[in-house]
Design a protein around this motif. Structure first.
Motif, PDB file in Angstrom:
ATOM      1  N   ASP A 105       0.796  -0.905  -0.055  1.00  0.00           N
ATOM      2  CA  ASP A 105      -0.321  -0.075  -0.253  1.00  0.00           C
ATOM      3  C   ASP A 105       1.061   1.362   0.210  1.00  0.00           C
ATOM      4  OD1 ASP A 105      -2.838   1.443   0.054  1.00  0.00           O
ATOM      5  OD2 ASP A 105      -1.344   2.348   2.635  1.00  0.00           O
ATOM      6  N   LEU A 106       2.221   1.007   0.781  1.00  0.00           N
ATOM      7  CA  LEU A 106       3.080   2.300   0.671  1.00  0.00           C
ATOM      8  C   LEU A 106       3.964   2.249  -0.268  1.00  0.00           C
ATOM      9  CD1 LEU A 106       4.247   4.267   2.806  1.00  0.00           C
ATOM     10  CD2 LEU A 106       5.247   2.972   3.800  1.00  0.00           C
ATOM     11  N   ARG A 107       3.772   1.276  -1.242  1.00  0.00           N
ATOM     12  CA  ARG A 107       5.101   1.305  -2.629  1.00  0.00           C
ATOM     13  C   ARG A 107       4.451   1.869  -3.473  1.00  0.00           C
ATOM     14  NH1 ARG A 107       9.004  -2.068  -2.870  1.00  0.00           N
ATOM     15  NH2 ARG A 107      10.326  -3.229  -0.606  1.00  0.00           N
ATOM     16  N   ALA A 108       2.644   1.666  -3.057  1.00  0.00           N
ATOM     17  CA  ALA A 108       1.457   2.515  -4.679  1.00  0.00           C
ATOM     18  C   ALA A 108       1.743   3.159  -4.232  1.00  0.00           C
ATOM     19  CB  ALA A 108       0.175   1.527  -4.356  1.00  0.00           C
ATOM     20  N   LYS A 109       1.851   4.084  -3.423  1.00  0.00           N
ATOM     21  CA  LYS A 109       1.033   5.521  -3.507  1.00  0.00           C
ATOM     22  C   LYS A 109       3.005   6.562  -3.463  1.00  0.00           C
ATOM     23  CE  LYS A 109      -1.767   5.711   0.803  1.00  0.00           C
ATOM     24  NZ  LYS A 109      -2.115   6.212   1.587  1.00  0.00           N
ATOM     25  N   MET A 110       3.497   5.495  -3.223  1.00  0.00           N
ATOM     26  CA  MET A 110       5.353   6.043  -3.796  1.00  0.00           C
ATOM     27  C   MET A 110       5.312   5.853  -5.406  1.00  0.00           C
ATOM     28  SD  MET A 110       7.516   6.573  -0.080  1.00  0.00           S
ATOM     29  CE  MET A 110       6.453   6.982   1.249  1.00  0.00           C
ATOM     30  N   GLY A 111       4.579   5.020  -5.978  1.00  0.00           N
ATOM     31  CA  GLY A 111       5.106   4.627  -7.381  1.00  0.00           C
ATOM     32  C   GLY A 111       6.179   3.573  -7.018  1.00  0.00           C
ATOM     33  N   MET A 112       6.294   2.557  -6.150  1.00  0.00           N
ATOM     34  CA  MET A 112       7.388   1.494  -6.299  1.00  0.00           C
ATOM     35  C   MET A 112       7.251   0.399  -6.940  1.00  0.00           C
ATOM     36  SD  MET A 112       9.145   2.976  -2.801  1.00  0.00           S
ATOM     37  CE  MET A 112       9.934   2.026  -3.224  1.00  0.00           C
ATOM     38  N   LYS A 113       7.295  -0.697  -6.876  1.00  0.00           N
ATOM     39  CA  LYS A 113       7.275  -1.834  -7.802  1.00  0.00           C
ATOM     40  C   LYS A 113       6.417  -2.414  -6.494  1.00  0.00           C
ATOM     41  CE  LYS A 113       9.306  -5.951  -9.512  1.00  0.00           C
ATOM     42  NZ  LYS A 113      10.383  -6.697 -10.079  1.00  0.00           N
ATOM     43  N   LEU A 114       5.987  -3.562  -6.436  1.00  0.00           N
ATOM     44  CA  LEU A 114       5.406  -4.179  -5.185  1.00  0.00           C
ATOM     45  C   LEU A 114       5.718  -5.613  -4.827  1.00  0.00           C
ATOM     46  CD1 LEU A 114       1.534  -3.759  -6.062  1.00  0.00           C
ATOM     47  CD2 LEU A 114       2.275  -2.185  -4.816  1.00  0.00           C
ATOM     48  N   SER A 115       6.028  -5.967  -3.823  1.00  0.00           N
ATOM     49  CA  SER A 115       6.587  -6.910  -3.417  1.00  0.00           C
ATOM     50  C   SER A 115       5.608  -8.692  -3.131  1.00  0.00           C
ATOM     51  CB  SER A 115       7.380  -6.653  -2.168  1.00  0.00           C
ATOM     52  OG  SER A 115       6.312  -6.439  -1.011  1.00  0.00           O
ATOM     53  N   ASP A 116       6.194  -9.388  -3.625  1.00  0.00           N
ATOM     54  CA  ASP A 116       5.131 -10.625  -3.352  1.00  0.00           C
ATOM     55  C   ASP A 116       5.340 -11.633  -2.338  1.00  0.00           C
ATOM     56  OD1 ASP A 116       8.016 -11.757  -4.079  1.00  0.00           O
ATOM     57  OD2 ASP A 116       7.274 -12.135  -6.065  1.00  0.00           O
ATOM     58  N   GLU A 117       5.149 -12.575  -2.278  1.00  0.00           N
ATOM     59  CA  GLU A 117       5.737 -13.426  -1.223  1.00  0.00           C
ATOM     60  C   GLU A 117       6.702 -14.231  -1.185  1.00  0.00           C
ATOM     61  OE1 GLU A 117       3.280 -13.434  -3.433  1.00  0.00           O
ATOM     62  OE2 GLU A 117       1.282 -13.350  -2.664  1.00  0.00           O
TER      63      GLU A 117
END
Length: 552
Positions: free
Chosen positions: A100-112
Motif C-alpha cells: 500500500d505504501l509502495r503504491a502511494k510512492m510509485g514503487m514496484k510491489l513485492s510478492d510472497e
C-alpha cells in the motif's frame, strides 16, 4: 546440563521478542524491503528478549511470586498460542501494508517470496545479537567470579556491572568507533585526492580553479569541481528562455583550500569579487551536504529563471556523508556556514542598496541546518537578506523547530501555516508555497519538506510518545495503517532515516528539480515570470532525480 540451557535461554522472553517483531512489521514512513525488514525484526526481537530478561531479573531480585509447575506450563502454552496467532496475522498482513505504501510512492510491489527472505534475515540477526549478549554475560560472570575472591557478593555484582560497562564503552567509543570514523574520513579525503589526477583544470578564466583563479583546483575536491563546471551556460539558458542570458557564476571553496573556516570564507569572497558576482541580480550563499555536494536539481532551475544573472557561492566543511557529518562534525558545518555567510553578507552590506544583488541563502538537508544556524538574528534585521529556501531541514534544527511550533494549530504538522504567510511558507510535493492569506513581505522564507521525510520528521521522543504528525490524518504518501508503539516506532523511524535517501523522487529525502522550481519562484520572484514558465521549466528539467536540468 538441561537446566543450565533453560536458564540461558528463556521461552517467555522469546515470546516478548516475537511481540516486538510483530509490531515492527507495521508500516512506517519509508517502504522496507524483505532483507531490511528482517534485520529490523531480528533487532527488535533481541531488544524485546533483553527487556524481558531484565524485568525477570528484577522480579526475582525483589523476591516476587512466580508461577510454578502445571500453572507455569499452561501459562507458557496459552501465551505461546496468543503470540503465534498475533505474529502470523501481522506477518500475513505486512506485505499488504508495505505494498500500500509502495503504491502511494510509485514503487514496484513485492510478492510472497520476500517473506522467506525476511524470516531468514530475522533469524540470523537475532542469533548474532543473542551471541553478542551471551558473550557479554560470560564476561560479566568471569569478572564477578574474580571479584568474589576479594569482596562480598553484593559489591562484586555491582562492580562487575560497572566493569563490563566501562569495557564496552572503551571498545566501542575509543576503539572501534574512532577507527571507523577516522577510516571513513580518510577514505573520503583519499577519494577526493584521486580526482586530482583525473580532469585538467578548466581553461576559462571565469571558472574557479581556472586561469587567474584564486582557488586551487587541486584542493577544491570532486563535489566542488562538479559544481563549478556543470550547470547551464548562457547559450543553454537563452535557448530555453528566448532572451539574452549570462553565464552563471559559481564559486566553491574546498575544505583543503584553507586551514580555517574564516580563511576559506575570505578566499570565497575574493573569488566572488574577481568574477564580478556583486554586479549580478541575484546572489545565493549555499551550504552543501556533508560530503560537499550541492544538488543540481536546485541550482540549475534557479539559473534558468534568472537568465543566468546570478552568482552562487559555497564552502565545503566535511568529507563524510551527511548522517555521519550530522553526528560527528556538527560544529564544523555550523562554523563553516556561519563564517561564509558572515564574510559575504558583511561585504554585501557595504554596497549601495540600489546597486547590489538580491541576497538569498539556501541549503539541503545538513546544508539547510547549517544555513539556518548561520542565518541568525543579525542576518534578519537592520540590513537583512532577501530570503531563504531550506529543503529537507533535519529534525534537530533549532530555527525549524521554532517555526514549526508557531504553526496554526488547525494546519497539519507536515505542511503548516505560519501566521498570514507574509514571512514564512511551506512547500512539498503537493504544495508550491503560493497559497497564503497575505502577500509576501520584504523577506521571503520557504521550507521545502516532504511529508514522508524521516530526516525532517524523526522525533527522538518517539521512544515513549507519538510524534505530532502521527496524531493527525495521514498525508498523501503515508500509510493509513501506521500507528505508534513505544520503542518499536523509534527503531522504525531510525531505520527510515537510513532508507530515506533511496526513496523515489518526491518522497523520503529524495528532493528533485520539479519540486524546487515553484518554491524558488516564490522566494526570488524572477522578473516577468508566469505560471506557464514554471510548468515549461519543470518539463525541461524532467530528466530524473539529481540530474539537474542542463539537457534540452
Amino acid at each position: 546440563m538441561r537446566m543450565t540451557r533453560l536458564r540461558l535461554f528463556s521461552i517467555p522472553a522469546l515470546l516478548v521478542g516475537l511481540v516486538f517483531f510483530a509490531a515492527s512489521l507495521t508500516p512506517s514512513m519509508i517502504p522496507r524491503g524483505p532483507l531490511i525488514q528482517g534485520v529490523l525484526g531480528g533487532l527488535v526481537t533481541a531488544l524485546g528478549y533483553l527487556a524481558a530478561r531484565i524485568v525477570a531479573l528484577i522480579w526475582y531480585a525483589a523476591d516476587m511470586p512466580v508461577l510454578t509447575g502445571k500453572a507455569a506450563r499452561w501459562a507458557v502454552i496459552l501465551c505461546s498460542v496468543a503470540v503465534l496467532v498475533l505474529f502470523g496475522w501481522t506477518l500475513m498482513s505486512s506485505m499488504g501494508w508495505q505494498n500500500d505504501l509502495r503504491a502511494k510512492m510509485g514503487m514496484k510491489l513485492s510478492d510472497e517470496r520476500g517473506l522467506l527472505v525476511m524470516l531468514l534475515a530475522a533469524a540470523v540477526t537475532f542469533a548474532l545479537a543473542f551471541a553478542i549478549g551471551a558473550a557479554v554475560a560470560w564476561l560479566f560472570r568471569r569478572l564477578r567470579s574474580w571479584f568474589y575472591r576479594i569482596m562480598p557478593p553484593r559489591r562484586a555484582n555491582v562492580l562487575g556491572v560497572i566493569a563490563v560497562a566501562l569495557i564496552l564503552f572503551v571498545i566501542t567509543r575509543d576503539g572501534i568507533l574512532d577507527r571507523v570514523v577516522t577510516g571513513l574520513d580518510e577514505g573520503y579525503a583519499a577519494a577526493q585526492e584521486l580526482f586530482d589526477t583525473a580532469p585538467p583544470p578548466p581553461a576559462q578564466a571565469g571558472v574557479p580553479g581556472g586561469p587567474e583563479s584564486l582557488i586551487d583546483w587541486g584542493a577544491m575536491g570532486q563535489p566542488g569541481r562538479e559544481f563549478v563546471t556543470s550547470g547551464p551556460d548562457a547559450q543553454a539558458i537563452a535557448a530555453f528562455t528566448g532572451r539574452p542570458a549570462l553565464d552563471p557564476i559559481r564559486v566553491y571553496v574546498g575544505r583543503a583550500d584553507g586551514d580555517t573556516a574564516h580563511e576559506r570564507a575570505r578566499l570565497a569572497l575574493a573569488e566572488l569579487q574577481r568574477l564580478g558576482a556583486f554586479d549580478r541580480e541575484v546572489l545565493v550563499v549555499a551550504s552543501p551536504t556533508g560530503t560537499g555536494w550541492l544538488d543540481p536539481g536546485s541550482h540549475d532551475p534557479l539559473e534558468y529563471m534568472h537568465d543566468g544573472d546570478i552568482a552562487t557561492v559555497a564552502a565545503q566543511y566535511s568529507y563524510l556523508q551527511s548522517p555521519l557529518a550530522l553526528i560527528l562534525e556538527t560544529t564544523t558545518g555550523l562554523d563553516t556556514a556561519t563564517a561564509l555567510l558572515e564574510v559575504v553578507h558583511d561585504y554585501w552590506k557595504t554596497l549601495p542598496p540600489d546597486d547590489r544583488p538580491r541576497f538569498y541563502v539556501h541549503g539541503l538537508s545538513l546544508g539547510a541546518w547549517s544555513s539556518m544556524y548561520a542565518t541568525n538574528l543579525f542576518r534578519l534585521v537592520n540590513d537583512p537578506i532577501d530570503g531563504a529556501l531550506w529543503a529537507g531541514p533535519p529534525f534537530p534544527s533549532n530555527f525549524w523547530n521554532y517555526v514549526q511550533n508557531a504553526r496554526d494549530p488547525d494546519s497539519p504538522w507536515v505542511l503548516p501555516r505560519i501566521g498570514d504567510g507574509s514571512l514564512v511558507r511551506y512547500a512539498s510535493h503537493v504544495a508550491d508555497a503560493s497559497d497564503a492569506a497575505a502577500d509576501w513581505g520584504d523577506m521571503r522564507i520557504v521550507f521545502l519538506q516532504y511529508s514522508s521525510d524521516p530526516i525532517v520528521f524523526y522525533d527522538p521522543y518517539s521512544l515513549w510518545r507519538a510524534p505530532p504528525w502521527m496524531n493527525e490524518p495521514p498525508a498523501e504518501d503515508a500509510s493509513s495503517h501506521m500507528s505508534f508503539m513505544p520503542i518499536v516506532t523509534q527503531f522504525q523511524l531510525a531505520l527510515d532515516m537510513a532508507l530515506s535517501f533511496g526513496a523515489p523522487p518526491g518522497h523520503g529525502h529524495a528532493y528533485y528539480a520539479q519540486d524546487y522550481i515553484a518554491p524558488w519562484v516564490q522566494v526570488t520572484a524572477p522578473a516577468d515570470w508566469t505560471d506557464a514558465d514554471t510548468e515549461r521549466l519543470k518539463a525541461h528539467c524532467d530528466n530524473g532525480f539529481q540530474m539537474g536540468c542542463t539537457n534540452d
